[in-house]
Write an enzyme that holds these catalytic residues in place. Sequence first.
Site, PDB file in Angstrom:
ATOM      1  N   GLU A 146       0.860  -1.194   0.000  1.00 47.91           N
ATOM      2  CA  GLU A 146       0.000   0.000   0.000  1.00 47.91           C
ATOM      3  C   GLU A 146       0.888   1.233   0.000  1.00 47.91           C
ATOM      4  O   GLU A 146       1.783   1.389   0.844  1.00 47.91           O
ATOM      5  CB  GLU A 146      -0.951   0.053   1.209  1.00 47.91           C
ATOM      6  CG  GLU A 146      -1.821   1.318   1.086  1.00 47.91           C
ATOM      7  CD  GLU A 146      -2.898   1.513   2.129  1.00 47.91           C
ATOM      8  OE1 GLU A 146      -3.069   0.654   3.017  1.00 47.91           O
ATOM      9  OE2 GLU A 146      -3.572   2.571   2.048  1.00 47.91           O
ATOM     10  N   ASP A 206      -2.175  12.244  -3.181  1.00 47.06           N
ATOM     11  CA  ASP A 206      -2.187  13.710  -3.233  1.00 47.06           C
ATOM     12  C   ASP A 206      -2.327  14.143  -4.696  1.00 47.06           C
ATOM     13  O   ASP A 206      -1.620  13.632  -5.562  1.00 47.06           O
ATOM     14  CB  ASP A 206      -0.883  14.267  -2.647  1.00 47.06           C
ATOM     15  CG  ASP A 206      -0.805  14.027  -1.143  1.00 47.06           C
ATOM     16  OD1 ASP A 206      -1.837  14.105  -0.472  1.00 47.06           O
ATOM     17  OD2 ASP A 206       0.310  13.740  -0.658  1.00 47.06           O
ATOM     18  N   LYS A 255      -1.194  22.086  -8.972  1.00 43.71           N
ATOM     19  CA  LYS A 255      -0.447  23.161  -9.651  1.00 43.71           C
ATOM     20  C   LYS A 255       0.456  22.585 -10.733  1.00 43.71           C
ATOM     21  O   LYS A 255       1.045  21.521 -10.542  1.00 43.71           O
ATOM     22  CB  LYS A 255       0.414  23.917  -8.634  1.00 43.71           C
ATOM     23  CG  LYS A 255      -0.395  24.749  -7.682  1.00 43.71           C
ATOM     24  CD  LYS A 255       0.539  25.620  -6.875  1.00 43.71           C
ATOM     25  CE  LYS A 255      -0.223  26.293  -5.751  1.00 43.71           C
ATOM     26  NZ  LYS A 255       0.610  26.565  -4.603  1.00 43.71           N
ATOM     27  N   ASP A 313     -11.073  10.997  -4.973  1.00 45.23           N
ATOM     28  CA  ASP A 313     -12.338  11.738  -4.905  1.00 45.23           C
ATOM     29  C   ASP A 313     -12.265  12.969  -5.800  1.00 45.23           C
ATOM     30  O   ASP A 313     -13.111  13.848  -5.696  1.00 45.23           O
ATOM     31  CB  ASP A 313     -12.641  12.155  -3.454  1.00 45.23           C
ATOM     32  CG  ASP A 313     -11.543  13.026  -2.877  1.00 45.23           C
ATOM     33  OD1 ASP A 313     -10.379  12.839  -3.265  1.00 45.23           O
ATOM     34  OD2 ASP A 313     -11.847  13.912  -2.050  1.00 45.23           O
TER      35      ASP A 313
HETATM   36  C1  LIG Z   1      -4.262  12.305   0.687  1.00 45.86           C
HETATM   37  S1  LIG Z   1      -3.372  11.264   1.762  1.00 45.86           S
HETATM   38  C2  LIG Z   1      -4.311   9.753   1.755  1.00 45.86           C
HETATM   39  C3  LIG Z   1      -4.012   8.895   2.954  1.00 45.86           C
HETATM   40  C4  LIG Z   1      -4.772   7.551   3.023  1.00 45.86           C
HETATM   41  N1  LIG Z   1      -4.401   6.687   1.927  1.00 45.86           N
HETATM   42  C5  LIG Z   1      -6.266   7.747   3.092  1.00 45.86           C
HETATM   43  O1  LIG Z   1      -6.954   7.352   2.122  1.00 45.86           O
HETATM   44  O2  LIG Z   1      -6.756   8.270   4.097  1.00 45.86           O
HETATM   45  C6  LIG Z   1      -1.942  10.853   0.807  1.00 45.86           C
HETATM   46  C7  LIG Z   1      -0.869  10.151   1.608  1.00 45.86           C
HETATM   47  O3  LIG Z   1       0.187   9.758   0.731  1.00 45.86           O
HETATM   48  C8  LIG Z   1       1.450  10.058   1.309  1.00 45.86           C
HETATM   49  N2  LIG Z   1       2.357  10.284   0.173  1.00 45.86           N
HETATM   50  C9  LIG Z   1       2.404  11.356  -0.648  1.00 45.86           C
HETATM   51  N3  LIG Z   1       3.323  11.191  -1.608  1.00 45.86           N
HETATM   52  C10 LIG Z   1       3.903   9.975  -1.389  1.00 45.86           C
HETATM   53  C11 LIG Z   1       4.948   9.239  -2.037  1.00 45.86           C
HETATM   54  N4  LIG Z   1       5.585   9.736  -3.112  1.00 45.86           N
HETATM   55  N5  LIG Z   1       5.263   8.027  -1.560  1.00 45.86           N
HETATM   56  C12 LIG Z   1       4.638   7.523  -0.448  1.00 45.86           C
HETATM   57  N6  LIG Z   1       3.640   8.177   0.201  1.00 45.86           N
HETATM   58  C13 LIG Z   1       3.276   9.382  -0.258  1.00 45.86           C
HETATM   59  C14 LIG Z   1       1.185  11.299   2.156  1.00 45.86           C
HETATM   60  O4  LIG Z   1       2.111  11.436   3.218  1.00 45.86           O
HETATM   61  C15 LIG Z   1      -0.229  11.043   2.676  1.00 45.86           C
HETATM   62  O5  LIG Z   1      -0.236  10.351   3.907  1.00 45.86           O
END
Ligand SMILES: C[S@@+](CC[C@H](N)C(=O)[O-])C[C@H]1O[C@@H](n2cnc3c(N)ncnc32)[C@H](O)[C@@H]1O
Length: 349
Positions: free
Chosen positions: A52, A127, A131, A163
């Site tokens: 994951e 994420d 931008k 979403d």
């Molecule tokens: C919008 S959150 C979603 C968290 C979770 N999956 C949820 O659905 O509640 C995105 C997560 O991805 C992590 N993240 C962002 N870029 C990443 C990367 N390149 N590799 C690993 N994790 C990453 C962030 O730290 C964050 O916790």
Amino acid sequence: MTSQTGNRLKHSAAKRRPQTNRAEPQKLNAVSLPWPADWAQIFGAERPLILEIGFGTGVFLRHLAQQHPESNIIGLEISNQCLLKAENMIAREGFNNLRVIHSRAETALHHLFEPTTLSQVVINFPDPWFKRDHVHRRLMQRDTLNAIVSRMRPGAMLYLATDILAYAEMAGELLNTTPGLTNTLPSTWANTLPDRVITKYEAKARSEGRDCMYFAYQRNHQPAPDVPIIGEIAMPHIVFQSPLSQDEIRVGFAPFDAHEGDIYVGFGEVYRGRSGLLFEIHAAEPTIDQHAALLLTPHGQGQNEYTIQLSTIGHPRPTQGIHLAVNALHQWIAGLSENTTVIQRKLAE
Ligand SMILES: C[S@@+](CC[C@H](N)C(=O)[O-])C[C@H]1O[C@@H](n2cnc3c(N)ncnc32)[C@H](O)[C@@H]1O
């Protein structure tokens, strides 16, 4: 002392004793693990691997570990807070099939996982990086998707949820044009998936009235993109002679950048240490980003002979970018004086 008092003392001492019967599992990060990682050794058992990416609060990760006792589950995160929370959850619940790793997905996919080793990949609510200047940070982009597909076994599943409609449209286009994947849903995405555990972001999206889009693709038998694992490379060093003293090199130094293909190295400040000069560097490579330091020290008994090598500060890993940095620093010093000669060099071509 009566035997009763003795028992009471023994009892309270046992209560105060810290609960350290189970050894604390070592915290894992992509820079200190072997490349590729030895998953059977890490988990103490060889089992199918489920990954994951960006697990956030770890709700889905926990669910994966419960639903798949036959598999080893690996969670990747860049947030220390999320990692700590997940590590506490793993210790509290005693999972032996779940580990979390501090790593960007791009680093883990290219350095830790060998091709055709993953039986499932999950990305929940990545994420979006709206931008234009940040688009290169998106998880769903061609190079990262190629790496994911190459790491999946035939029959493995890739699940993605978002979403954000624009992100879903972009991801759908990318997934539908990936020959190694077959859509298992009747349309590009579904708005519900039966029996799905709701993650934090999902709950927030729903409470704010946004639809969620779910993707479910399967690795087919088409050839995977060729994304070789980037394994260990040797420590770089260069030994050279220069008419300049350490102080002349330090005073003559000014920050500079070096590039080679898609590798960038930026030099910052230089510091005088006890054993030599320390040069701050930032090595940015497509699969790994490192802040480190190079060390220039006197070499042997020779007159004005120096070695440039990687300092251990920050526990960096020797990569192509670090080799480029060692070479670039030597070239830079050679530019200060014509009479610089190389005595010995160990650098990647
Ligand atoms: C919008 S959150 C979603 C968290 C979770 N999956 C949820 O659905 O509640 C995105 C997560 O991805 C992590 N993240 C962002 N870029 C990443 C990367 N390149 N590799 C690993 N994790 C990453 C962030 O730290 C964050 O916790």
